[in-house]
Design a protein around this motif. Structure first.
Motif, PDB file in Angstrom:
ATOM      1  N   HIS A 146       0.681  -1.160  -0.125  1.00 16.25           N
ATOM      2  CA  HIS A 146      -0.135   0.034   0.003  1.00 16.25           C
ATOM      3  C   HIS A 146       0.816   1.287  -0.115  1.00 16.25           C
ATOM      4  O   HIS A 146       0.506   2.328  -0.777  1.00 16.25           O
ATOM      5  CB  HIS A 146      -0.868  -0.093   1.217  1.00 16.25           C
ATOM      6  CG  HIS A 146      -1.977   1.310   1.318  1.00 16.25           C
ATOM      7  ND1 HIS A 146      -2.633   1.516   0.370  1.00 16.25           N
ATOM      8  CD2 HIS A 146      -1.746   2.419   2.294  1.00 16.25           C
ATOM      9  CE1 HIS A 146      -3.262   2.569   0.978  1.00 16.25           C
ATOM     10  NE2 HIS A 146      -2.680   3.169   1.842  1.00 16.25           N
ATOM     11  N   ALA A 147       1.856   1.323   0.945  1.00 19.31           N
ATOM     12  CA  ALA A 147       2.693   2.522   0.910  1.00 19.31           C
ATOM     13  C   ALA A 147       3.552   2.671  -0.516  1.00 19.31           C
ATOM     14  O   ALA A 147       3.616   3.858  -0.991  1.00 19.31           O
ATOM     15  CB  ALA A 147       3.676   2.356   1.848  1.00 19.31           C
ATOM     16  N   ALA A 148       3.902   1.675  -1.019  1.00 16.69           N
ATOM     17  CA  ALA A 148       4.565   1.936  -2.432  1.00 16.69           C
ATOM     18  C   ALA A 148       3.676   2.349  -3.365  1.00 16.69           C
ATOM     19  O   ALA A 148       4.094   3.181  -4.234  1.00 16.69           O
ATOM     20  CB  ALA A 148       5.175   0.225  -2.706  1.00 16.69           C
ATOM     21  N   GLN A 149       2.451   1.752  -3.489  1.00 16.94           N
ATOM     22  CA  GLN A 149       1.438   2.204  -4.451  1.00 16.94           C
ATOM     23  C   GLN A 149       1.100   3.642  -4.292  1.00 16.94           C
ATOM     24  O   GLN A 149       1.232   4.410  -5.272  1.00 16.94           O
ATOM     25  CB  GLN A 149       0.266   1.380  -4.499  1.00 16.94           C
ATOM     26  CG  GLN A 149       0.370   0.032  -4.799  1.00 16.94           C
ATOM     27  CD  GLN A 149      -0.859  -0.895  -4.569  1.00 16.94           C
ATOM     28  OE1 GLN A 149      -1.766  -0.453  -4.019  1.00 16.94           O
ATOM     29  NE2 GLN A 149      -1.047  -2.177  -5.373  1.00 16.94           N
ATOM     30  N   THR A 150       0.941   4.112  -2.873  1.00 14.15           N
ATOM     31  CA  THR A 150       0.598   5.452  -2.690  1.00 14.15           C
ATOM     32  C   THR A 150       1.877   6.333  -3.091  1.00 14.15           C
ATOM     33  O   THR A 150       1.584   7.502  -3.727  1.00 14.15           O
ATOM     34  CB  THR A 150       0.417   5.580  -1.147  1.00 14.15           C
ATOM     35  OG1 THR A 150      -0.506   4.709  -0.717  1.00 14.15           O
ATOM     36  CG2 THR A 150       0.027   7.012  -0.775  1.00 14.15           C
ATOM     37  N   LEU A 151       3.088   5.881  -2.703  1.00 16.03           N
ATOM     38  CA  LEU A 151       4.433   6.780  -3.101  1.00 16.03           C
ATOM     39  C   LEU A 151       4.692   6.909  -4.643  1.00 16.03           C
ATOM     40  O   LEU A 151       4.739   8.033  -5.085  1.00 16.03           O
ATOM     41  CB  LEU A 151       5.519   6.472  -2.500  1.00 16.03           C
ATOM     42  CG  LEU A 151       5.512   6.539  -0.761  1.00 16.03           C
ATOM     43  CD1 LEU A 151       6.600   5.542  -0.164  1.00 16.03           C
ATOM     44  CD2 LEU A 151       5.386   7.962  -0.393  1.00 16.03           C
TER      45      LEU A 151
END
Length: 147
Positions: free
Chosen positions: A66-71
């Motif tokens: 989720h963090a990787a997609q958001t960033l």
């Protein structure tokens, strides 16, 4: 005046609105941005829907994804706008402290973040990362609120 902006985001729709506004603001003033995500560690006892149905390993993998997609989405947006953008993610029990520490580490002169605008019992139970950043940061904070 502002040359180095930290944009903490949790990937929520409201945080995405703040990222959009911060990218536009950075373009207007010629600032660089760092988009930052803080992932909370897995807790055995929690009310978080992400953690209730997961093992520690599943939760950590999902939170990293989720963090990787958001960033990645924020970085792509910044690139389209022609704004220099760095990204980073950390895992921390104290989200507000991680945000302030990151801002200090990169020499940010502004933090731009969202606030869900909870009040009353909701604010007491959930707490407010934004309120804690406002309270403890010596770096100016620009807050985008739910309309």
């Amino acid at each position: 005046m502002f040359r180095n902006i930290l944009i903490p985001t949790d990937g929520s729709s409201l945080a995405t609105v703040a990222v959009d506004a911060a990218v536009a603001f950075a373009k207007e003033v010629g600032a660089n941005i760092t988009v930052f995500t803080v992932m909370e560690p897995f807790h055995l006892f929690t009310s978080s829907s992400y953690q209730l149905g997961s093992t520690r390993e599943e939760y950590e993998a999902l939170s990293r994804e989720h963090a990787a997609q958001t960033l990645a989405a924020a970085q792509a947006q910044a690139e389209r706008a022609g704004v220099a953008c760095a990204t980073d993610q950390v895992r921390s029990h104290e989200v507000f402290r991680a945000i302030i520490q990151k801002a200090e580490d990169i020499g940010a002169d502004l933090i731009v973040m969202a606030s869900h605008g909870r009040s009353g019992v909701g604010a007491l139970i959930v707490g407010s990362v934004t309120a804690k950043v406002l309270t403890h940061s010596t770096i100016p904070v620009l807050v985008y609120r739910k309309k």
